[in-house]
Scaffold this motif. Structure first.
Motif, PDB file in Angstrom:
ATOM      1  N   SER A   1     -27.888 125.839  65.927  1.00 45.39           N
ATOM      2  CA  SER A   1     -28.212 125.764  67.348  1.00 45.39           C
ATOM      3  C   SER A   1     -28.825 124.431  67.742  1.00 45.39           C
ATOM      4  N   ASN A   2     -29.191 123.594  66.764  1.00 43.95           N
ATOM      5  CA  ASN A   2     -29.841 122.320  67.068  1.00 43.95           C
ATOM      6  C   ASN A   2     -29.033 121.108  66.642  1.00 43.95           C
ATOM      7  N   VAL A   3     -27.807 121.303  66.207  1.00 46.44           N
ATOM      8  CA  VAL A   3     -26.969 120.161  65.828  1.00 46.44           C
ATOM      9  C   VAL A   3     -25.788 120.077  66.777  1.00 46.44           C
ATOM     10  N   SER A   4     -25.239 118.879  66.877  1.00 41.24           N
ATOM     11  CA  SER A   4     -24.070 118.643  67.724  1.00 41.24           C
ATOM     12  C   SER A   4     -22.809 118.781  66.872  1.00 41.24           C
ATOM     13  N   PRO A   5     -21.857 119.598  67.294  1.00 40.52           N
ATOM     14  CA  PRO A   5     -20.619 119.730  66.504  1.00 40.52           C
ATOM     15  C   PRO A   5     -19.775 118.471  66.505  1.00 40.52           C
ATOM     16  N   ILE A   6     -20.069 117.526  67.414  1.00 44.26           N
ATOM     17  CA  ILE A   6     -19.264 116.304  67.522  1.00 44.26           C
ATOM     18  C   ILE A   6     -19.789 115.221  66.590  1.00 44.26           C
ATOM     19  N   SER A   7     -21.115 114.956  66.654  1.00 45.65           N
ATOM     20  CA  SER A   7     -21.680 113.828  65.909  1.00 45.65           C
ATOM     21  C   SER A   7     -22.412 114.244  64.643  1.00 45.65           C
ATOM     22  N   ASP A   8     -22.755 115.534  64.483  1.00 50.03           N
ATOM     23  CA  ASP A   8     -23.534 115.990  63.329  1.00 50.03           C
ATOM     24  C   ASP A   8     -22.653 116.836  62.415  1.00 50.03           C
TER      25      ASP A   8
END
Length: 875
Positions: free
Chosen positions: A163-170
Motif C-alpha cells: 500500500s506504500n509503494v508505487s507499482p510504476i517506479s518501485d
C-alpha cells in the motif's frame, strides 16, 4: 508476598531512552552529489515483546488445580515469573501482550515500526522465539483464510508494504526459505535444497544468490506464495505440538523505492537546458530488506517424546538456537569475539544482531507451571537480546537507470521539438515557395497567352497570304489562258515579288513576337528577384536556421552526458534504444532514383547504414514495423524500406517478404501525407523491375496511385506517384490495362501542380507510353489512334514541347516524335498544331538523335509531306 526486580531486568526509564526512533531522511530533502551510503549510522537497541499463549484444553485439564506460572502487568510492561506461591521474579520488556491481545495489536507493537523503517530504506528483522507449541507460527505466519482478523505478521507486513509503494517506479520481491538440519532449502522451489550463503567481503552483507526471488505486485500473489511455502515446510507431531515445525522458516522481502527530488527550485522550462543537464543529480534508490524469522521451538526430549529421525531434528534445532544465544550473550556483554560462524542461522542473522538492521523480537511463552523452566529460559533469552545495540544505516544509492531513462526522454523530447520546428520551417518555406510559384505561374501564363496569340495571328496572316496568292495565281492563269498568251517570265517575277513581300511580313511579325517574348522574360526575372530579395523571407530563414542549430547542439550535449554514465545506465539506454519504437532508424532518409533531396555524397553513407541495419535486424522485422500503431515508427520503417528498394538486389527480397503488399496497404489505409509520399516513392523504386510492375498491376496498384494523386496536394507526393506511374508506362504488356484503370488520366491530372519536378515525371511517363505505342504499332500488334491522343494528352504535349526546363522539353519532344511515327496520328497532330513543333525540333533541338528522329518522321509521312507542300514548307 514479596517480589523483586532481578539483575537481568531493565529499568523502564532506561528502556525508553535507549531506543530512539531514527530520524529518517525526508523524501523531498535536497541532496548534493556525495555518495549517500556515507550517511551516519543511528543507534538502535533490539526491541523485545513478550506474548502469553492462553491455556489449551490439555493444560486446562492437567493444571486445573494450579495457578499460571506467569503474571502479566501490561500497563507497567512487566512480567512476574512465580517461583512458588509466595515468591516471584519480575522482568520488564518493551511490550507485554496478554493472552487476549489481538493479532492487529501484536503487529502494530512488534512489526509495524520495522516495516516503516524498511520502507524508508533500512534493513529490518522480525523474529519469534519460544518453546515449541507457544504460538510462534500463529503470530507470524497465520494466513487468516477463515478469519481475516487472525492474519499474522507476514501477511499484514506485506499489506502495508504494497500500500506504500508505487507499482510504476518501485519493486517488491520475495524469497521464502527454511533452515533444516543446517541446510538452507527453498520453500518456493523444493528442488533447490542446498543454497549457499555468500558474504560480501567489502560491506559484510550476507546474501543468498541461489534462492528463488519472485516479484510481488498484489496481496493475492503473496498469499499463494505463502501457501506454497507452508506446504513444503517440514513439520511433525510431538507430545507438545501436533504440528511442530522442524525447521526455521525465513521470509525475505526486498523493497526498492525510487526517491525523487521534489523541492528543486529550477525547472526544464525556466533554466538553460545545457546547464541543467550538467547539474541534474541522479535520483536516489532506497533498498530495504525485511526478514521475518519463525524459529523452530526449543524442546526437551523427555517432554516432546522425540526419537529416531525426529530426535536428530530436535538436536539440530537446539544446537542452532544455542549458537544464536551465544552470539546474543557475546553482543550483550560487548565481547570482542562473537561466534557468528557456529551456525548457518547466526550467519543469516548477522545483520539483525549487532549489525545495521532494525530488529524486533516477540518471545512466546505458555502459562503452564509444568513448563516453568522453559518459560524462564525464554524470558532470560529476551532479556539478553534487549541489551544488543544495532547501528541502523539507511541503504540508498544513486539510481543511474532512472537518470539514464530521464536523459533518454529528454533527448526524445528535443528530437520531437527539432522535428516540429523543422516541419514549421518546411511549411513556411513551402508557403513562400507556393506564393512565389503562383506569381511566376501567372507571369508564365500571360507570357504563353501572348506568345500563342502572336503565333496564331502570324499563322493566320501567313495562311491568308498564301490563300490570296493562290487565288491571284489562279486568276492570272485563267486570264492568260483566255488571251492565249503565256508570260512565264512575268508570272514568275510577280510570284517571286509576292512571296518576298509575304516573307518580309512574316519576318517582321516574328521579330515583334521575339521582342514581346524578351519583354515578358525581363518582367519574370524582375519578379523573381523581387521575391528572392524579400527581407522578411530572409529573416524567417535565418531564424529557423538558428533554432535548428540550437536544438542540434542540445541533442549533442545530452548524448555526451548520457555516454558518461556508468555501465548500468548505458545498458538501460541501450535497452530503451532497442525497445519502442526503434530510434536508430528515425534519422534515415530514402535515397533512390526518386531521391528526397539529399546530396549524392550522403546517399552512399545512408545506404551503407541501412544495409548494416538490414543485416542486423532482418527484413521481416523491418516490414513488421510498417504495421505499428505509432505513426513515427511507421514513417521510419517505410523510409528504410524505400532506401532498400532503391537497390536492385533488395527488390526481389522485399517483394517476396510481402513488402509490396504492405506498401500498397499504407497507400490505401493512411491519410498521413508523409507516409503516402514515402510509400509511393518505395513503390516507384520497385516499379523499375518488370516483374514487379506486373505484381503492382495485379494487386490494384494503379487505382491506388490514381486515388493518391487525386487527394494529394504536396508536390513531392505527386512527384513520387508520377514517377511510379511513369515506370509502369514503359511496359508494352500493361498499356491497355494501365489506361483502363485510370493511369493516363491520373498522370495528366497531376499537371495541375505545375511543379517542375512533377511535370518532369509526367513528361517521362508520356514519353515511355508513346515509345511503347510506337513499337507495338510498328509490329502491327495494335493499330489505331494513340491512346494518349484519345485521352487528350496532345494539347499538353504541344504546349510543353518548347518548355524552358530542358528535362521536360526533352521528354515531350521524344514523345511527340514517337506519336508522329504512326501515320494514323498525323491528322490529329496537324490539327493540334504539332507540325510546327516537329519542324522546330527538326531544326533547333539540342539533341542530335531527337532532331534526326523528327526529320525522319517528317520525311517518311505522306500526310505531313502533303501539308508541308500545301504550306510551301521544306524540312
Amino acid at each position: 508476598m514479596a517480589s523483586g526486580i532481578k539483575n537481568g531486568g531493565t529499568k523502564t526509564s532506561n528502556l525508553r531512552s535507549s531506543f530512539p526512533k531514527p530520524k529518517l531522511q525526508s523524501t523531498n530533502t535536497r541532496r548534493s552529489l556525495p555518495v549517500p551510503n556515507g550517511a551516519e549510522a543511528i543507534s538502535g537497541r533490539v526491541r523485545v515483546a513478550v506474548r502469553l499463549r492462553p491455556r489449551n484444553p490439555e493444560e486446562m485439564a492437567a493444571d486445573a488445580d494450579f495457578a499460571d506460572c506467569v503474571e502479566l502487568q501490561p500497563e507497567l510492561k512487566r512480567l512476574k515469573l512465580r517461583k512458588n506461591n509466595w515468591d516471584s521474579d519480575t522482568y520488564e520488556f518493551d511490550e507485554v501482550l496478554t493472552e487476549i491481545a489481538s493479532q492487529k495489536r501484536v503487529y502494530e507493537v512488534v512489526a509495524k515500526p520495522v516495516v516503516e523503517s524498511v520502507l524508508d530504506g533500512y534493513n529490518g528483522t522480525v523474529m519469534a522465539y519460544g518453546q515449541t507449541g507457544t504460538g510462534k507460527t500463529y503470530t507470524l505466519g497465520r494466513l487468516g483464510d477463515e478469519d481475516t482478523s487472525a492474519r499474522g505478521i507476514m501477511v499484514r507486513s506485506m499489506e502495508e508494504i504494497l500500500s506504500n509503494v508505487s507499482p510504476i517506479s518501485d519493486s517488491v520481491s520475495v524469497s521464502y526459505l527454511q533452515l533444516y538440519m543446517e541446510t538452507i532449502q527453498d520453500l518456493l522451489n523444493p528442488a533447490n535444497d542446498n543454497i549457499s550463503i555468500v558474504e560480501d567481503q567489502r560491506t559484510g552483507d550476507v546474501s543468498l544468490p541461489g534462492a528463488t526471488l519472485v516479484d510481488v505486485r498484489d496481496q493475492q500473489t503473496f498469499l499463494e506464495l505463502l501457501r506454497l511455502g507452508e506446504a513444503h515446510r517440514i513439520a511433525a507431531n510431538t507430545k507438545l505440538n501436533t504440528e511442530s515445525s522442524r525447521s526455521h522458516a525465513i521470509l525475505m522481502v526486498h523493497v526498492k523505492r525510487s526517491i525523487s527530488n521534489q523541492d528543486d527550485d529550477f525547472s526544464l522550462e525556466s533554466q538553460d537546458r545545457c546547464n541543467l543537464v550538467g547539474n541534474l543529480p541522479p535520483p536516489l534508490l532506497r533498498k530495504g530488506k525485511l526478514i521475518v524469522v519463525d524459529l523452530a521451538g526449543s524442546e526437551r526430549i523427555h517432554k516432546s517424546g522425540s526419537e529416531g529421525h525426529m530426535l536428530e531434528e530436535a538436536k539440530s534445532i537446539n544446537l542452532s538456537l544455542s549458537a544464536l544465544g551465544k552470539c546474543i550473550n557475546a553482543l550483550a556483554e560487548n565481547s570482542p569475539h562473537v561466534p557468528v560462524r557456529d551456525s548457518k542461522l547466526t550467519r543469516l542473522l548477522k545483520d539483525s544482531f549487532g549489525g545495521t538492521s532494525r530488529t524486533s523480537m516477540v518471545i512466546t511463552i505458555g502459562p503452564s507451571p509444568r513448563h516453568r523452566a522453559e518459560t524462564a529460559s525464554t524470558i532470560l533469552f529476551g532479556q539478553r537480546a534487549m541489551k544488543v545495540e544495532n547501528m541502523l544505516k539507511i541503504k540508498e544509492e544513486f539510481d543511474y537507470k532512472s537518470l539514464s531513462k530521464q536523459l533518454q526522454m529528454e533527448i526524445d523530447r528535443l528530437i520531437v521539438e527539432n522535428e516540429r520546428q523543422q516541419k514549421h520551417y518546411e511549411n513556411e518555406t513551402e508557403r513562400i515557395r507556393l506564393e512565389t510559384q503562383k506569381h511566376v505561374a501567372e507571369a508564365e501564363r500571360n507570357y504563353v497567352e501572348a506568345l500563342e496569340e502572336a503565333k496564331t495571328k502570324c499563322q493566320m496572316d501567313y495562311m491568308e497570304s498564301i490563300k490570296k496568292l493562290e487565288e491571284k495565281w489562279a486568276v492570272s492563269q485563267q486570264k492568260h489562258a483566255m488571251n492565249g498568251e503565256v508570260h512565264k517570265d512575268g508570272g514568275s517575277e510577280e510570284s517571286r515579288e509576292l512571296q518576298a513581300s509575304l516573307l518580309q511580313k512574316e519576318i517582321n511579325l516574328r521579330k515583334a513576337a521575339e521582342e514581346e517574348n524578351q519583354n515578358l522574360n525581363n518582367k519574370l526575372i524582375r519578379l523573381s528577384k523581387l521575391v528572392d530579395g524579400s527581407s522578411s523571407l530572409q529573416e524567417i530563414l535565418e531564424e529557423e536556421s538558428y533554432q535548428k542549430k540550437k536544438l542540434e547542439e542540445e541533442v549533442r550535449i545530452l548524448r555526451s552526458q548520457l555516454a558518461e554514465l556508468p555501465l548500468e545506465a548505458n545498458e538501460t539506454r541501450s535497452y530503451s534504444g532497442r525497445g519502442d519504437n526503434g530510434k536508430s532508424i528515425g534519422m534515415m532518409n530514402c535515397s533512390s532514383p526518386l531521391n528526397y533531396g539529399h546530396s549524392r555524397e550522403n546517399d552512399s553513407g545512408e545506404r551503407a547504414s541501412i544495409s548494416n541495419l538490414h543485416e542486423q535486424v532482418g527484413l521481416q522485422k523491418i516490414l513488421s514495423l510498417l504495421e505499428s500503431e505509432e505513426a513515427n515508427v511507421q514513417i521510419h520503417a517505410v523510409k528504410v524500406v524505400a532506401n532498400l528498394a532503391a537497390e536492385e538486389t533488395n527488390q526481389e527480397k522485399i517483394v517476396e517478404a510481402g513488402g509490396l503488399t504492405s506498401l500498397l496497404r499504407l497507400l490505401r489505409k493512411y491519410e498521413d501525407e508523409t507516409i503516402r509520399r514515402i510509400a509511393a516513392g518505395a513503390i516507384a523504386n520497385l516499379a523499375m523491375n518488370e516483374r514487379n510492375q506486373e505484381l503492382i498491376m495485379a494487386q490494384g496498384g494503379v487505382p491506388l496511385l490514381a486515388m493518391t494523386s487525386t487527394n494529394a496536394e504536396d508536390p513531392q507526393t505527386l512527384r513520387m506517384v508520377a514517377g511510379a506511374i511513369a515506370n509502369l508506362c514503359g511496359n508494352d504488356k500493361l498499356q491497355i490495362r494501365l489506361r483502363s484503370e485510370g493511369g493516363i488520366k491520373a498522370l495528366l491530372g497531376m499537371v495541375r501542380c505545375r511543379h517542375p519536378d512533377v511535370l518532369s515525371q509526367v513528361a517521362r511517363g508520356i514519353a515511355n507510353f508513346a515509345k511503347c505505342e510506337s513499337r507495338v504499332a510498328t509490329q502491327g500488334i495494335r493499330p489505331g489512334r494513340s491512346l494518349l491522343v484519345e485521352d487528350g494528352a496532345l494539347p499538353w504535349i504541344v504546349q510543353n514541347a518548347n518548355n524552358e526546363a530542358s528535362l521536360i522539353r526533352r521528354h515531350v519532344e521524344l514523345a511527340l516524335c514517337h506519336l508522329a511515327q504512326h501515320e494514323v496520328n498525323a491528322k490529329d497532330l496537324i490539327s493540334g498544331g504539332a507540325l510546327w513543333e516537329l519542324l522546330r525540333i527538326s531544326r533547333d533541338c539540342s539533341r542530335d538523335d531527337i532532331k534526326a528522329l523528327a526529320r525522319r518522321t517528317l520525311t517518311s509521312s505522306s500526310m505531313f509531306q502533303a501539308e508541308m507542300r500545301r504550306l510551301r514548307i521544306e524540312v
